[in-house]
Design a protein around this motif. Structure first.
Motif, short mmCIF file in Angstrom:
data_model
loop_
_atom_site.label_atom_id
_atom_site.label_comp_id
_atom_site.label_asym_id
_atom_site.label_seq_id
_atom_site.Cartn_x
_atom_site.Cartn_y
_atom_site.Cartn_z
N HIS A 135 0.56 9.44 -15.85
CA HIS A 135 1.57 8.64 -15.60
C HIS A 135 1.56 7.09 -16.23
O HIS A 135 2.37 6.53 -15.98
N THR A 136 0.10 6.95 -16.77
CA THR A 136 -0.31 5.59 -17.23
C THR A 136 0.10 4.49 -16.10
O THR A 136 0.87 3.50 -16.40
N LEU A 137 -0.56 4.70 -14.80
CA LEU A 137 -0.02 3.62 -13.90
C LEU A 137 -0.81 2.28 -14.14
O LEU A 137 -1.89 2.49 -14.32
N PRO A 138 -0.02 1.40 -13.90
CA PRO A 138 -0.39 0.13 -14.20
C PRO A 138 -1.14 -0.58 -13.04
O PRO A 138 -1.80 -1.68 -13.23
N LEU A 195 0.83 -1.16 0.03
CA LEU A 195 0.15 0.04 -0.06
C LEU A 195 0.88 1.25 0.13
O LEU A 195 1.69 1.34 0.94
N VAL A 196 0.67 2.03 -0.79
CA VAL A 196 1.34 3.34 -1.03
C VAL A 196 0.47 4.44 -0.84
O VAL A 196 -0.36 4.67 -1.52
N PHE A 197 0.56 5.14 -0.01
CA PHE A 197 -0.26 6.44 0.55
C PHE A 197 0.42 7.61 0.05
O PHE A 197 1.73 7.84 0.17
N PHE A 198 -0.23 8.60 -0.77
CA PHE A 198 0.31 9.67 -1.17
C PHE A 198 -0.79 10.71 -0.94
O PHE A 198 -1.99 10.83 -0.52
N ARG A 199 -0.53 12.03 -1.38
CA ARG A 199 -1.06 13.15 -0.73
C ARG A 199 -2.07 13.69 -1.76
O ARG A 199 -3.26 13.62 -1.50
N PHE A 200 -1.97 13.92 -3.03
CA PHE A 200 -2.97 14.29 -3.92
C PHE A 200 -2.56 14.40 -5.31
O PHE A 200 -1.29 14.66 -5.63
N ALA A 201 -3.23 14.51 -6.51
CA ALA A 201 -2.75 14.30 -7.76
C ALA A 201 -2.20 15.37 -8.29
O ALA A 201 -1.21 15.27 -9.10
N THR A 202 -1.99 16.56 -7.95
CA THR A 202 -1.19 17.66 -8.22
C THR A 202 0.04 18.01 -7.43
O THR A 202 0.92 18.97 -7.42
N CYS A 203 0.14 17.21 -6.49
CA CYS A 203 1.15 17.34 -5.35
C CYS A 203 2.66 16.93 -6.44
O CYS A 203 2.66 15.98 -6.83
N PRO A 204 3.66 17.83 -6.34
CA PRO A 204 4.57 17.68 -7.30
C PRO A 204 5.56 16.36 -7.00
O PRO A 204 6.06 15.69 -7.70
N ALA A 205 5.89 16.37 -5.49
CA ALA A 205 6.66 15.29 -5.13
C ALA A 205 5.77 13.89 -5.42
O ALA A 205 6.53 12.78 -5.79
N CYS A 206 4.44 13.90 -5.47
CA CYS A 206 3.85 12.67 -5.59
C CYS A 206 3.93 12.19 -7.04
O CYS A 206 3.91 11.00 -7.45
N ASN A 207 4.04 13.22 -7.86
CA ASN A 207 4.19 13.21 -9.47
C ASN A 207 5.74 12.72 -9.51
O ASN A 207 5.66 12.19 -10.89
N ILE A 208 6.59 12.82 -8.76
CA ILE A 208 7.87 12.11 -8.69
C ILE A 208 7.82 10.60 -8.23
O ILE A 208 8.44 9.65 -8.87
N ALA A 209 7.37 10.63 -7.18
CA ALA A 209 7.10 9.27 -6.52
C ALA A 209 6.65 8.03 -6.95
O ALA A 209 7.01 6.93 -7.16
#
Length: 232
Positions: A134-137, A83-97
């Motif tokens: 990001h075409t997340l699979p 399980l990977v918890f992240f903040r929100f869709a436009t969070c720059p760090a989330c778009n890296i992680a």
């Protein structure tokens, strides 16, 4: 300053983002971001009830961005799940992680028959953007209202400066977590959950610019030296 060469691959990506911000952001805007993160790091060790290895997770069923639902029972039916918890869709760090996990973690998990679920409290319509971008699979699910994140003790509240900065830009908390005027988000976290919903690995990151490296997760699953199927 820490050299990027001495950092893990994901942390090096975050360091590059930090350096860009140092060049391009105003000192006041940079201070808001840095001070909130520093506060969370200082307070993290004092917080009780944060999920840890050996805990039994509550059962949950969450909506996913593709219109389906996913339950913990199904995820761990044949072995462990990540399980990977992240903040929100436009969070720059989330778009890296998340793309990093897509490229460095997901292939070995998939080969071993291990599920990965990314979770954010953001409502599905907005959350779907990051999966598409990001075409997340792997599935991306919404913990709208923060019920699961709060149960795991991994949420934080905006400090006053962060709140004022968000509001000044027209931000609304309901767009981030489904709650009206509740400025609260999950700290990034990665959990490995085994059968019987027992946590086998937990890494909660109070600083959202310093998240779990893929190799730590693979090591926890004994996949760092090659894949071994966990599926029945």
């Amino acid at each position: 300053m820490t050299s990027s060469a001495s950092l893990g691959p994901l942390r090096a990506k975050f360091r590059a983002l930090e350096e860009e911000r140092e060049r391009t952001w105003s000192p006041d805007a940079l201070a808001v971001n840095v001070n909130q993160r520093a506060l969370l790091v200082r307070e993290h060790g004092q917080i009780q009830g944060v999920v840890q290895k050996g805990d039994v997770l509550p059962e949950f069923t969450l909506p996913t961005v593709d219109g389906a639902t996913v339950s913990l029972i199904d995820l761990v039916a044949k072995g462990p799940a990540v399980l990977v918890f992240f903040r929100f869709a436009t969070c720059p760090a989330c778009n890296i992680a998340l793309p990093y996990y897509r490229d460095t973690l997901w292939p070995k998990l998939k080969a071993a028959g291990i599920s990965l679920l990314a979770i954010s409290p953001q409502p599905v319509p907005a959350l779907s953007e990051i999966a598409t971008r990001h075409t997340l699979p792997f599935p991306v699910a919404s913990d709208v209202g923060l019920e699961l994140s709060r149960a795991l003790g991994i949420t934080y509240k905006f400090d006053e400066a962060s709140y004022q900065a968000a509001v000044s830009k027209g931000g609304r908390s309901i767009d981030l977590n489904g709650l009206d005027d509740v400025w609260e988000l999950p700290k990034p976290a990665v959990l490995v959950v085994g059968p019987e919903r027992v946590v086998q690995f937990a890494d909660v990151s109070p600083d959202w610019m310093d998240r779990t490296e893929s190799d730590k997760v693979l090591k926890a699953l004994a996949l760092d030296a090659g894949e071994a199927s966990h599926a029945a």
